[in-house]
Design a protein around this motif. Structure first.
Motif, PDB file in Angstrom:
ATOM      1  N   GLY A   1     -77.355  22.755 -46.864  1.00 19.67           N
ATOM      2  CA  GLY A   1     -75.629  22.242 -47.238  1.00 19.67           C
ATOM      3  C   GLY A   1     -76.116  21.032 -47.381  1.00 19.67           C
ATOM      4  O   GLY A   1     -76.297  20.070 -47.235  1.00 19.67           O
ATOM      5  N   PHE A   2     -74.335  21.138 -47.882  1.00 17.29           N
ATOM      6  CA  PHE A   2     -73.774  19.906 -48.204  1.00 17.29           C
ATOM      7  C   PHE A   2     -71.961  19.972 -48.809  1.00 17.29           C
ATOM      8  O   PHE A   2     -71.227  21.077 -48.569  1.00 17.29           O
ATOM      9  CB  PHE A   2     -74.143  19.431 -49.873  1.00 17.29           C
ATOM     10  N   ILE A   3     -71.790  18.644 -48.133  1.00 11.98           N
ATOM     11  CA  ILE A   3     -70.452  18.377 -48.538  1.00 11.98           C
ATOM     12  C   ILE A   3     -70.256  17.708 -49.768  1.00 11.98           C
ATOM     13  O   ILE A   3     -70.969  16.372 -49.977  1.00 11.98           O
ATOM     14  CB  ILE A   3     -69.506  17.213 -47.739  1.00 11.98           C
TER      15      ILE A   3
ATOM     16  N   ALA B   1     -81.316  18.658 -42.758  1.00 11.80           N
ATOM     17  CA  ALA B   1     -82.487  17.739 -44.153  1.00 11.80           C
ATOM     18  C   ALA B   1     -83.283  18.180 -44.812  1.00 11.80           C
ATOM     19  O   ALA B   1     -83.309  19.820 -44.343  1.00 11.80           O
ATOM     20  CB  ALA B   1     -83.478  17.761 -42.615  1.00 11.80           C
ATOM     21  N   ALA B   2     -83.580  17.925 -45.261  1.00  9.25           N
ATOM     22  CA  ALA B   2     -84.623  18.314 -46.540  1.00  9.25           C
ATOM     23  C   ALA B   2     -86.081  18.354 -46.074  1.00  9.25           C
ATOM     24  O   ALA B   2     -86.228  18.613 -44.679  1.00  9.25           O
ATOM     25  CB  ALA B   2     -84.767  17.652 -47.817  1.00  9.25           C
ATOM     26  N   PRO B   3     -86.527  20.297 -46.791  1.00  9.84           N
ATOM     27  CA  PRO B   3     -87.756  20.180 -46.231  1.00  9.84           C
ATOM     28  C   PRO B   3     -88.698  18.756 -45.452  1.00  9.84           C
ATOM     29  O   PRO B   3     -88.824  17.731 -46.669  1.00  9.84           O
ATOM     30  CB  PRO B   3     -88.116  20.966 -47.260  1.00  9.84           C
TER      31      PRO B   3
ATOM     32  N   GLY C   1     -74.752  28.079 -46.654  1.00  8.70           N
ATOM     33  CA  GLY C   1     -75.437  28.963 -46.646  1.00  8.70           C
ATOM     34  C   GLY C   1     -77.086  29.032 -46.759  1.00  8.70           C
ATOM     35  O   GLY C   1     -77.851  29.414 -46.700  1.00  8.70           O
ATOM     36  N   ALA C   2     -76.504  28.295 -45.396  1.00  3.98           N
ATOM     37  CA  ALA C   2     -78.048  28.175 -44.206  1.00  3.98           C
ATOM     38  C   ALA C   2     -78.737  29.288 -44.359  1.00  3.98           C
ATOM     39  O   ALA C   2     -80.345  29.472 -43.737  1.00  3.98           O
ATOM     40  CB  ALA C   2     -77.860  27.043 -43.257  1.00  3.98           C
TER      41      ALA C   2
ATOM     42  N   LYS D   1     -87.372  14.760 -40.906  1.00  2.75           N
ATOM     43  CA  LYS D   1     -87.130  15.112 -39.476  1.00  2.75           C
ATOM     44  C   LYS D   1     -85.610  14.815 -39.940  1.00  2.75           C
ATOM     45  O   LYS D   1     -84.761  14.665 -40.535  1.00  2.75           O
ATOM     46  CB  LYS D   1     -87.135  13.339 -39.241  1.00  2.75           C
ATOM     47  N   GLY D   2     -85.357  16.145 -38.888  1.00  2.00           N
ATOM     48  CA  GLY D   2     -83.562  15.728 -38.936  1.00  2.00           C
ATOM     49  C   GLY D   2     -82.749  14.722 -38.230  1.00  2.00           C
ATOM     50  O   GLY D   2     -83.244  14.013 -37.513  1.00  2.00           O
ATOM     51  N   LYS D   3     -81.642  14.738 -38.703  1.00  2.35           N
ATOM     52  CA  LYS D   3     -80.600  13.581 -38.909  1.00  2.35           C
ATOM     53  C   LYS D   3     -79.604  13.843 -38.316  1.00  2.35           C
ATOM     54  O   LYS D   3     -79.518  15.194 -38.556  1.00  2.35           O
ATOM     55  CB  LYS D   3     -80.850  12.482 -39.475  1.00  2.35           C
ATOM     56  N   PRO D   4     -78.791  12.953 -37.366  1.00  3.81           N
ATOM     57  CA  PRO D   4     -77.144  13.711 -38.084  1.00  3.81           C
ATOM     58  C   PRO D   4     -76.434  13.820 -38.939  1.00  3.81           C
ATOM     59  O   PRO D   4     -76.803  12.582 -39.981  1.00  3.81           O
ATOM     60  CB  PRO D   4     -76.391  13.005 -36.421  1.00  3.81           C
TER      61      PRO D   4
END
Length: 185
Positions: free
Chosen positions: A117-119, A137-139, A110-111, A142-145
């Motif tokens: 999104g989550f698993i 990543a959360a608001p 639903g991005a 920083k983006g992480k794998p």
């Protein structure tokens, strides 16, 4: 009829999912219209897109609104029901649940509607969440794998979309499923 989810066959059970009409669970065999002679049970909350999964004892279906049911595969009696996300917040489900390593794995998307999104991994006997891993990543973070689960079980980033059930191996790289540890499958 609108049928997007794939039929599932396990032993002497055939699951014919559909959202528009009751999902049917059938006995194999028969010719022609078997809706009166071979129906074991039906379920009015069948999935639209996600294909159901069964281990032969229980049947698991999740609808596109994030509600998952566990039903007795032979009788259709509800064992548990769990709301994993709220579609009113923009969540949706289009991927099939998976049975991996004794857990029921499902993902929320639903991005495009601003959701994170989550698993989820659920206990298949109770429907209770065992763990949740976010795929974004959360608001302010920083983006992480994502997800960071266990390097031997899930690698890469994005939503886990493939599985090696023999080894319990989920794999994804750059949002595309790959077979990790192919020697185990």
């Amino acid at each position: 009829y609108r049928i997007v989810a794939s039929p599932v066959v396990h032993g002497d059970i055939i699951i014919a999912p559909t959202r528009e009409r009751p999902m049917l669970v059938l006995k194999p065999g028969g010719r022609g219209d078997v809706t009166s002679s071979h129906v074991m049970w039906s379920f009015n909350n069948g999935p639209d897109v996600p294909t159901p999964v069964t281990d032969g004892t229980y049947f698991y279906a999740i609808n596109d609104r994030g509600i998952m049911w566990c039903l007795d595969a032979k009788t259709g009696k509800q064992v548990w029901k769990s709301k994993l996300a709220d579609y009113k917040e923009g969540y949706s489900v289009t991927s099939a649940p998976l049975m991996v390593g004794g857990l029921l794995i499902t993902g929320m998307s639903g991005a495009e509607f601003g959701t994170r999104g989550f698993i989820d991994a659920l206990d298949p006997t109770t429907g209770k969440q065992v763990w949740r891993r976010y795929t974004t990543a959360a608001p302010g973070e920083k983006g992480k794998p994502r997800p960071v689960i266990n390097a031997s079980l899930c690698i890469g980033c994005g939503g886990c979309v493939d599985v090696c059930p023999e080894a319990g191996t989920l794999a994804l790289i750059g949002g595309k499923a790959i077979l990790a540890h192919a020697d185990r499958c």
